[in-house]
Design a protein around this motif. Structure first.
Motif, PDB file in Angstrom:
ATOM      1  N   PRO A 495       0.832  -1.218   0.000  1.00 35.50           N
ATOM      2  CA  PRO A 495       0.000   0.000   0.000  1.00 35.50           C
ATOM      3  C   PRO A 495       0.865   1.265   0.000  1.00 35.50           C
ATOM      4  O   PRO A 495       1.751   1.422   0.836  1.00 35.50           O
ATOM      5  CB  PRO A 495      -0.815  -0.122   1.294  1.00 35.50           C
ATOM      6  CG  PRO A 495      -0.111  -1.139   2.117  1.00 35.50           C
ATOM      7  CD  PRO A 495       0.588  -2.055   1.188  1.00 35.50           C
ATOM      8  N   GLU A 496       0.607   2.152  -0.942  1.00 33.05           N
ATOM      9  CA  GLU A 496       1.445   3.334  -1.135  1.00 33.05           C
ATOM     10  C   GLU A 496       1.169   4.457  -0.138  1.00 33.05           C
ATOM     11  O   GLU A 496       1.972   5.370   0.008  1.00 33.05           O
ATOM     12  CB  GLU A 496       1.255   3.873  -2.565  1.00 33.05           C
ATOM     13  CG  GLU A 496       1.778   2.932  -3.629  1.00 33.05           C
ATOM     14  CD  GLU A 496       1.731   3.558  -5.005  1.00 33.05           C
ATOM     15  OE1 GLU A 496       1.180   4.680  -5.124  1.00 33.05           O
ATOM     16  OE2 GLU A 496       2.238   2.947  -5.949  1.00 33.05           O
ATOM     17  N   GLU A 497       0.021   4.386   0.532  1.00 31.83           N
ATOM     18  CA  GLU A 497      -0.332   5.490   1.433  1.00 31.83           C
ATOM     19  C   GLU A 497       0.432   5.460   2.757  1.00 31.83           C
ATOM     20  O   GLU A 497       0.323   6.373   3.568  1.00 31.83           O
ATOM     21  CB  GLU A 497      -1.845   5.490   1.724  1.00 31.83           C
ATOM     22  CG  GLU A 497      -2.354   4.273   2.466  1.00 31.83           C
ATOM     23  CD  GLU A 497      -2.837   3.159   1.538  1.00 31.83           C
ATOM     24  OE1 GLU A 497      -3.701   2.379   1.966  1.00 31.83           O
ATOM     25  OE2 GLU A 497      -2.349   3.089   0.396  1.00 31.83           O
ATOM     26  N   TYR A 498       1.219   4.387   2.987  1.00 35.91           N
ATOM     27  CA  TYR A 498       1.946   4.256   4.254  1.00 35.91           C
ATOM     28  C   TYR A 498       3.455   4.361   4.044  1.00 35.91           C
ATOM     29  O   TYR A 498       3.964   4.088   2.958  1.00 35.91           O
ATOM     30  CB  TYR A 498       1.645   2.900   4.906  1.00 35.91           C
ATOM     31  CG  TYR A 498       0.184   2.635   5.161  1.00 35.91           C
ATOM     32  CD1 TYR A 498      -0.580   3.509   5.929  1.00 35.91           C
ATOM     33  CD2 TYR A 498      -0.437   1.500   4.630  1.00 35.91           C
ATOM     34  CE1 TYR A 498      -1.925   3.259   6.166  1.00 35.91           C
ATOM     35  CE2 TYR A 498      -1.779   1.246   4.863  1.00 35.91           C
ATOM     36  CZ  TYR A 498      -2.527   2.131   5.628  1.00 35.91           C
ATOM     37  OH  TYR A 498      -3.855   1.888   5.860  1.00 35.91           O
ATOM     38  N   SER A 499       4.163   4.712   5.132  1.00 31.83           N
ATOM     39  CA  SER A 499       5.613   4.561   5.164  1.00 31.83           C
ATOM     40  C   SER A 499       5.912   3.103   5.505  1.00 31.83           C
ATOM     41  O   SER A 499       5.130   2.461   6.222  1.00 31.83           O
ATOM     42  CB  SER A 499       6.224   5.479   6.225  1.00 31.83           C
ATOM     43  OG  SER A 499       5.982   6.826   5.917  1.00 31.83           O
TER      44      SER A 499
END
Length: 695
Positions: A495-499
């Motif tokens: 998932p790209e929305e997280y670090s």
């Protein structure tokens, strides 16, 4: 505790306790108790009247129950809070000030004129002698001027003028001493340690995290890289490079090995040491800091130093003006009018008081400033550099999910990660440890020695297998870890929305921990307000991927952003900006920010960040709200405006008095009275809060 309500309005209540007055300790205990209550926004306890004013939010009944439940013997206060609260100091100086005023005017009313004149003559000896001593050193400075003015007045029989000059000089000295001591005391207290947890080494060799209050003399504690040494002691094992800037002022780290002495407040920059505790109390740290501040030139801003030097430089001109006035007019009265008025008293009182009061005021906003010159640098700055994680984003990121790549359960992987991360003070590390705690995962020590690689990650051995955790760069480029066969698609669709935090065991990816690091709700507004306050270049730097950095930068509204940067990259950027003639503020919270914090004109650390960041930084701000940085900027600008305004008023007003004296409009007594009164008024005005008058 029994009390009665004297007065109340919505959100504010004044109570009176069943006592005629409180001791300093009782008042401090009750104030500490009130301030620790979650619904209390502000509390003031008056020891003389046994009253307390409480500002609060929420239900009134809840507050009153908490107040009624107060028992002084049940309140546990951290070391140093009561001993250095400043309450007794303030009371002592208030009494000194009142006594001085009462004695001066009482002497005028009740003492016969001959005795009053003799007393004034006796008191003048101190000032005259100080002037002679200054002259003997080959210096013509303020004491020479004061001694001459007082001495000539006494010789002419004008003891009223001499007495007034000495009284106002005494009041000024008392106010300066009071403000200086209080400001130093407040600054030392806020810079003192407040360590909650430490690693103790048990007889079995096991490291256990315990409360700092449990530590006793001769206990052995382990201090890991990036952490502060919490107690004075001797190194019993290990080797480390210690940053001792907070005590010695020297930024170069010092090597410490077995047998060397270490002091509370120093920070381990590299390595790890075991310390045999010599003193478990917190007072030694406070005393060292107070002494360091007293001896350090850090408290002086450039404008303040210039004003003080100018004050001394003007003394010969004042004396020359007195002599010339007498030569041209042959009028002693007119000559004395020049002598009675000088610029130095006001300059030397108002400037230090302004700076120290500003430092004290900053403390009321949970901003710790280590010296006046840093406030001046903030006012002059045109570039500000933000670290992202824990600074522009929330100081408390959370674990959103754990994605397994080796068949282990999420909980087991999180347990391993927490076991490694609990040793190091970074917001993402805290997120992992907190997540394990919330899931009630026991993560006792399973590993051997932990090695921390700054801005990269952590390496250790678990049950004979190498385990590493950290950034993408560290895991896949430095450590050459691989993705398990058949897991490539899962990895590509993270998932790209997280670090992302990567955990690998035996050089194979074991898990990706997704960290949700929400942007501070006030971040964009703060950036805009800083731009309006005069900062022309606002930059964000982060070790995160370009994808994450770009999204955050767009939302926040910074002028430039840099992603996937190392600590040296941040420091090099700051140096390049300084070489280009820009004044740079650096704001960060992690170990990896410390080189840039040191390099900047002003380093600002977030209070909940790593200890080394707080120690290296020139200013520390509370982590609750980034708007404190805007307040700091406004406070700094207001301080510089006040210093410049004071300078103009002092020069203009005293020049006017000299002209009036030379032309015969004002007699020397009136000139001296107006001069010293104006000095006192300016000094008192300089003690007022800056933001109250500028906002």
């Amino acid at each position: 505790m029994k009390f009665r309500i004297k007065h109340e309005i919505r959100g504010r209540i004044r109570i009176h306790m069943e006592a005629k007055r409180l001791s300093y300790k009782e008042a401090d205990l009750f104030q500490y108790y009130l301030e620790e209550l979650p619904q209390v926004t502000k509390a003031v306890v008056y020891e003389r009247t046994a009253d307390a004013v409480i500002c609060y939010q929420g239900e009134r009944s809840t507050l009153l129950k908490k107040v009624a439940a107060y028992r002084c013997k049940d309140v546990k206060v951290p070391d140093g809070i009561l001993e250095h609260s400043g309450r007794e100091l303030n009371s002592q100086y208030q009494e000194k000030l009142v006594n001085k005023v009462l004695f001066h005017y009482g002497r005028k009313v009740f003492l016969p004129a001959p005795i009053a004149a003799a007393y004034t003559g006796f008191c003048s000896i101190k000032y005259i002698w100080k002037g002679i001593q200054t002259l003997a050193k080959g210096k013509i400075e303020v004491p020479v001027l004061d001694g001459t003015a007082i001495g000539v007045s006494v010789l002419r029989g004008d003891t009223a003028t001499a007495g007034s000059i000495m009284f106002l000089l005494g009041i000024g000295e008392l106010l300066e001493e009071w403000t200086h001591k209080k400001s130093v005391d407040d600054l030392a207290r806020t810079m003192s340690l407040n360590v909650d947890k430490v690693w103790i080494k048990e007889a079995s060799g096991q490291e256990v995290l315990v409360s700092a209050s449990r530590i006793r003399e001769n206990d052995q504690i382990v201090v890991h890289m990036g952490n502060v040494v919490p107690f004075d002691g001797t190194v019993s094992d290990g080797e480390a490079m210690l940053n001792q800037a907070s005590l010695t002022g020297e930024s170069a780290p010092v090597r410490k090995t077995a047998g060397n002495t270490v002091f509370a407040g120093t920070v381990v920059e590299e390595g790890e040491i075991t310390v045999l505790v010599r003193k478990a109390g917190g007072s030694s740290r406070y005393e060292k800091i107070a002494a360091m501040i007293e001896e350090s030139e850090k408290l002086k801003s450039g404008l303040e130093s210039k004003a003080e030097h100018l004050a001394d430089k003007l003394v010969p001109y004042t004396l020359a003006g007195t002599a010339l006035t007498w030569l041209f007019t042959r009028n002693v009265t007119k000559a004395l009018s020049v002598l009675m008025v000088d610029f130095s008293c006001a300059l030397k009182l108002a400037m230090p008081v302004s700076v120290l009061s500003a430092i004290r005021e900053a403390g009321s906003f949970k901003i710790t400033v280590k010296g006046g010159k840093f406030l001046e640098a903030v006012a002059e700055a045109d570039t500000i550099v933000f670290d992202k994680t824990g600074t522009l984003t929330e100081a408390k990121p959370i674990v959103a999910k754990v994605i397994s790549f080796n068949g282990y359960s999420e909980n087991e992987l999180l347990r391993i990660a927490a076991c490694l991360e609990e040793h190091f003070p970074h917001s993402m590390a805290k997120a992992v440890v907190n997540a394990a705690k919330e899931r009630h995962l026991d993560h006792e020590e399973m590993h051997t020695k932990v090695e921390y690689i700054v801005a990269h990650g952590i390496s250790t051995t678990i049950e004979g297998k190498k385990a590493v955790i950290g950034s993408h760069h560290f895991i896949f480029e430095d450590e050459k870890c691989t993705i398990p066969e058949g897991m490539e698609d899962r990895f590509e669709n993270l998932p790209e929305e997280y670090s992302h935090l990567y955990l690998a065991i035996q050089n194979e990816l074991a898990a990706v921990i997704c960290i949700e690091d929400p942007l501070r709700k006030e971040a964009a507004q703060v950036v805009e307000q800083l731009r309006e306050a005069g900062l022309s270049k606002i930059v964000m730097m982060t070790g995160d991927s370009d994808r994450t950095a770009k999204a955050i930068a767009k939302r926040v509204g910074v002028d430039e952003y840099y992603s996937e940067v190392l600590p040296e990259d941040k420091a090099n950027f700051v140096e390049r900006e300084k070489q280009a003639g820009r004044k740079v503020i650096m704001i960060g919270d992690g170990i990896n920010d410390s080189p840039a914090l040191s390099a900047a004109d002003v380093g600002i650390a977030i209070s909940e960040g790593a200890e080394i960041a707080r120690e290296v930084a020139d200013i520390t701000v509370g982590a609750d709200d980034l708007k404190e940085i805007v307040k700091l900027k406004r406070l700094s600008d207001a301080l510089m405006q006040r210093i410049r305004r004071n300078y103009r008023i002092i020069v203009g007003f005293n020049t006017g008095l000299i002209v009036c004296g030379v032309t015969g409009v004002l007699p020397p007594t009136t000139s001296a009275l107006l001069h010293n009164t104006s000095t006192l008024v300016i000094g008192l005005q300089s003690m007022k809060n800056l933001l109250d008058e500028s906002e």
